[in-house]
Write a protein that holds these residues in place. Structure first.
Motif, PDB file in Angstrom:
ATOM      1  N   ASN A 135       0.817  -1.212   0.000  1.00  0.00           N
ATOM      2  CA  ASN A 135       0.000   0.000   0.000  1.00  0.00           C
ATOM      3  C   ASN A 135       0.855   1.267   0.000  1.00  0.00           C
ATOM      4  O   ASN A 135       0.399   2.333  -0.430  1.00  0.00           O
ATOM      5  N   SER A 136       2.084   1.164   0.498  1.00  0.00           N
ATOM      6  CA  SER A 136       2.968   2.336   0.527  1.00  0.00           C
ATOM      7  C   SER A 136       3.525   2.657  -0.856  1.00  0.00           C
ATOM      8  O   SER A 136       4.073   3.742  -1.065  1.00  0.00           O
ATOM      9  N   GLY A 137       3.422   1.703  -1.778  1.00  0.00           N
ATOM     10  CA  GLY A 137       4.004   1.893  -3.106  1.00  0.00           C
ATOM     11  C   GLY A 137       5.303   1.140  -3.299  1.00  0.00           C
ATOM     12  O   GLY A 137       5.899   1.183  -4.382  1.00  0.00           O
ATOM     13  N   ALA A 138       5.752   0.432  -2.243  1.00  0.00           N
ATOM     14  CA  ALA A 138       6.968  -0.370  -2.363  1.00  0.00           C
ATOM     15  C   ALA A 138       6.626  -1.752  -2.913  1.00  0.00           C
ATOM     16  O   ALA A 138       5.487  -2.195  -2.834  1.00  0.00           O
ATOM     17  N   ALA A 139       7.616  -2.408  -3.467  1.00  0.00           N
ATOM     18  CA  ALA A 139       7.440  -3.769  -3.987  1.00  0.00           C
ATOM     19  C   ALA A 139       7.931  -4.766  -2.959  1.00  0.00           C
ATOM     20  O   ALA A 139       8.972  -4.558  -2.320  1.00  0.00           O
ATOM     21  N   VAL A 140       7.193  -5.840  -2.783  1.00  0.00           N
ATOM     22  CA  VAL A 140       7.602  -6.892  -1.853  1.00  0.00           C
ATOM     23  C   VAL A 140       8.668  -7.754  -2.520  1.00  0.00           C
ATOM     24  O   VAL A 140       8.495  -8.222  -3.645  1.00  0.00           O
ATOM     25  N   ASN A 141       9.779  -7.933  -1.834  1.00  0.00           N
ATOM     26  CA  ASN A 141      10.884  -8.730  -2.351  1.00  0.00           C
ATOM     27  C   ASN A 141      11.234  -9.798  -1.317  1.00  0.00           C
ATOM     28  O   ASN A 141      11.455  -9.492  -0.147  1.00  0.00           O
ATOM     29  N   VAL A 142      11.274 -11.057  -1.735  1.00  0.00           N
ATOM     30  CA  VAL A 142      11.566 -12.165  -0.831  1.00  0.00           C
ATOM     31  C   VAL A 142      12.876 -12.808  -1.251  1.00  0.00           C
ATOM     32  O   VAL A 142      13.025 -13.258  -2.388  1.00  0.00           O
ATOM     33  N   GLU A 143      13.835 -12.834  -0.335  1.00  0.00           N
ATOM     34  CA  GLU A 143      15.132 -13.447  -0.607  1.00  0.00           C
ATOM     35  C   GLU A 143      15.599 -14.220   0.612  1.00  0.00           C
ATOM     36  O   GLU A 143      15.712 -13.657   1.700  1.00  0.00           O
ATOM     37  N   HIS A 144      15.871 -15.494   0.428  1.00  0.00           N
ATOM     38  CA  HIS A 144      16.454 -16.334   1.472  1.00  0.00           C
ATOM     39  C   HIS A 144      15.722 -16.197   2.802  1.00  0.00           C
ATOM     40  O   HIS A 144      16.328 -15.991   3.853  1.00  0.00           O
ATOM     41  N   GLY A 145      14.407 -16.291   2.743  1.00  0.00           N
ATOM     42  CA  GLY A 145      13.607 -16.289   3.950  1.00  0.00           C
ATOM     43  C   GLY A 145      13.283 -14.923   4.510  1.00  0.00           C
ATOM     44  O   GLY A 145      12.605 -14.820   5.535  1.00  0.00           O
ATOM     45  N   THR A 146      13.741 -13.867   3.857  1.00  0.00           N
ATOM     46  CA  THR A 146      13.518 -12.504   4.341  1.00  0.00           C
ATOM     47  C   THR A 146      12.529 -11.781   3.429  1.00  0.00           C
ATOM     48  O   THR A 146      12.672 -11.820   2.198  1.00  0.00           O
ATOM     49  N   ILE A 147      11.545 -11.131   4.037  1.00  0.00           N
ATOM     50  CA  ILE A 147      10.569 -10.340   3.286  1.00  0.00           C
ATOM     51  C   ILE A 147      10.922  -8.869   3.460  1.00  0.00           C
ATOM     52  O   ILE A 147      11.010  -8.368   4.594  1.00  0.00           O
ATOM     53  N   ALA A 148      11.137  -8.179   2.375  1.00  0.00           N
ATOM     54  CA  ALA A 148      11.526  -6.773   2.424  1.00  0.00           C
ATOM     55  C   ALA A 148      10.680  -5.970   1.451  1.00  0.00           C
ATOM     56  O   ALA A 148      10.048  -6.514   0.543  1.00  0.00           O
ATOM     57  N   GLY A 149      10.683  -4.664   1.648  1.00  0.00           N
ATOM     58  CA  GLY A 149      10.048  -3.750   0.719  1.00  0.00           C
ATOM     59  C   GLY A 149      11.107  -2.966  -0.021  1.00  0.00           C
ATOM     60  O   GLY A 149      12.037  -2.427   0.588  1.00  0.00           O
ATOM     61  N   GLU A 150      10.999  -2.908  -1.338  1.00  0.00           N
ATOM     62  CA  GLU A 150      11.979  -2.203  -2.145  1.00  0.00           C
ATOM     63  C   GLU A 150      11.310  -1.124  -2.984  1.00  0.00           C
ATOM     64  O   GLU A 150      10.166  -1.289  -3.425  1.00  0.00           O
ATOM     65  N   VAL A 151      12.030  -0.045  -3.200  1.00  0.00           N
ATOM     66  CA  VAL A 151      11.592   1.015  -4.100  1.00  0.00           C
ATOM     67  C   VAL A 151      12.672   1.177  -5.160  1.00  0.00           C
ATOM     68  O   VAL A 151      13.804   1.547  -4.854  1.00  0.00           O
ATOM     69  N   ARG A 152      12.340   0.816  -6.367  1.00  0.00           N
ATOM     70  CA  ARG A 152      13.273   0.904  -7.493  1.00  0.00           C
ATOM     71  C   ARG A 152      14.600   0.224  -7.145  1.00  0.00           C
ATOM     72  O   ARG A 152      15.684   0.729  -7.453  1.00  0.00           O
ATOM     73  N   GLY A 153      14.493  -0.930  -6.502  1.00  0.00           N
ATOM     74  CA  GLY A 153      15.670  -1.727  -6.178  1.00  0.00           C
ATOM     75  C   GLY A 153      16.332  -1.412  -4.864  1.00  0.00           C
ATOM     76  O   GLY A 153      17.270  -2.106  -4.468  1.00  0.00           O
TER      77      GLY A 153
END
Length: 350
Positions: A135-153
């Motif tokens: 909802n914030s406009g970030a993309a959900v990125n999942v790597e090696h068990g970690t969920i993060a939010g990214e903006v343009r990488g």
């Protein structure tokens, strides 16, 4: 060996150590003069390069190999007491003799290649926090068990199951976490969303110290990052960090930039150790005739990009390409790419 030692004296001692180790190993006195390399030392004897790495060797195979081929060596020997297992694994993917050793007193013993880490799945049991990221406009990125939010990488937040004492805190000035502002920050049972952007400019994080609710603060961070993270933006910590991931994001928006019909980010073969160091990233895509490929993105002259590609090749069953800015596609990168057992395509990004 102490890093606090005078660099020149330290280099001399490492050179003496390398020459002694190699002399004992080959059974004769080595006459070649060692030279400083990688915080260690290097020499060429009988067309074989020897590199002693005094630090963790995990990301130093590329620099060692580049030095070896630039000095006309036909084989490479890397001596490392830390990180050698990673180097040995990557070395297996090259059509060039590479031996990895560790020292026990004055005896060199072969290092066993470490397997790639097991894939870890991420728990998606916190839909409220994941929804807050999207909802914030970030993309959900999942790597090696970690969920993060990214903006343009650029990673701006991640879901953690305990207070930050490592990933963010260890970066000190590079990443600053936001304090929890209200209940929306908490996912229950210790799970929480922590907001932090990797950059050295503290002024960019003043928004993280106000009394904004978490969702509103996260939206503000996204807006700020977008402002600075574009090809037309002036130089700023927010667009210097994770440049390779910005390149991947651009290619995801327009796969034609790398000659593909589709492209989406995927997790790398090994976990990213931190946010501040440039580490290649990976995406999976398809050509216009529906051939599956993986693309590794790198920025700057990263000598370890080709060994990173070797790990990707080991992991996936598709052709692997390497995409870098045209200015960063230097001859030594092409030379090392030609030494891989499985050829790759090099993409120069405009």
């Amino acid at each position: 060996m102490s890093a606090a030692m005078d660099p020149q004296r330290r280099g001399q001692l490492l050179g003496i150590k390398l020459r002694a180790l190699v002399s004992d190993h080959v059974g004769r006195v080595i006459e070649a003069e060692p030279v400083p390399l990688l915080g260690g030392s290097a020499l060429v004897d009988a067309d074989a390069a020897w590199v002693l790495v005094d630090d963790d060797a995990c990301r130093l195979l590329g620099a060692s190999l580049a030095w070896a081929i630039r000095h006309g060596a036909t084989a490479l020997n890397v001596v490392a007491d830390a990180g050698g297992g990673t180097v040995a694994r990557r070395a297996e993917m090259f059509n060039f003799p590479i031996n990895v050793w560790f020292s026990e007193d004055r005896t060199l013993l072969p290092t066993v290649a470490e397997p790639l880490p097991e894939r870890r799945s991420a728990s998606m049991d916190n839909p409220d926090l994941i929804e807050m990221i999207t909802n914030s406009g970030a993309a959900v990125n999942v790597e090696h068990g970690t969920i993060a939010g990214e903006v343009r990488g650029l990673e701006i937040c991640r879901i953690v199951d305990q207070p930050t004492v490592g990933f963010f805190a260890e970066l000190s000035d590079v990443v600053m976490p936001a304090a929890p502002m209200d209940g929306a920050f908490d996912g229950g049972e210790g799970v929480r969303l922590e907001v932090g952007v990797g950059a050295a400019d503290r002024e960019a994080f003043q928004m993280l110290h106000g009394d904004l609710p978490t969702a509103e603060a996260l939206t503000s961070v996204v807006a700020t990052v977008i402002t600075h993270r574009s090809a037309a933006a002036r130089q700023h910590p927010l667009n210097r960090l994770g440049a390779e991931r910005y390149l991947r994001w651009e290619a995801e928006q327009d796969p034609g930039r790398v000659g593909l019909a589709s492209l989406a980010s995927v997790e790398p073969p090994t976990p990213r150790p931190n946010l501040k160091d440039p580490i290649p990233c990976v995406a999976a895509g398809a050509t216009h005739d529906d051939q599956a490929v993986h693309v590794v993105f790198s920025s700057g002259v990263d000598l370890d990009a080709i060994p990173f590609v070797a790990d990707v090749q080991r992991l996936v069953g598709t052709p692997v390409w390497l995409a870098v800015p045209a200015r960063d596609l230097v001859p030594v990168t092409r030379d090392m790419a030609e030494l891989l057992l499985n050829p790759i395509e090099l993409i120069a990004l405009d």
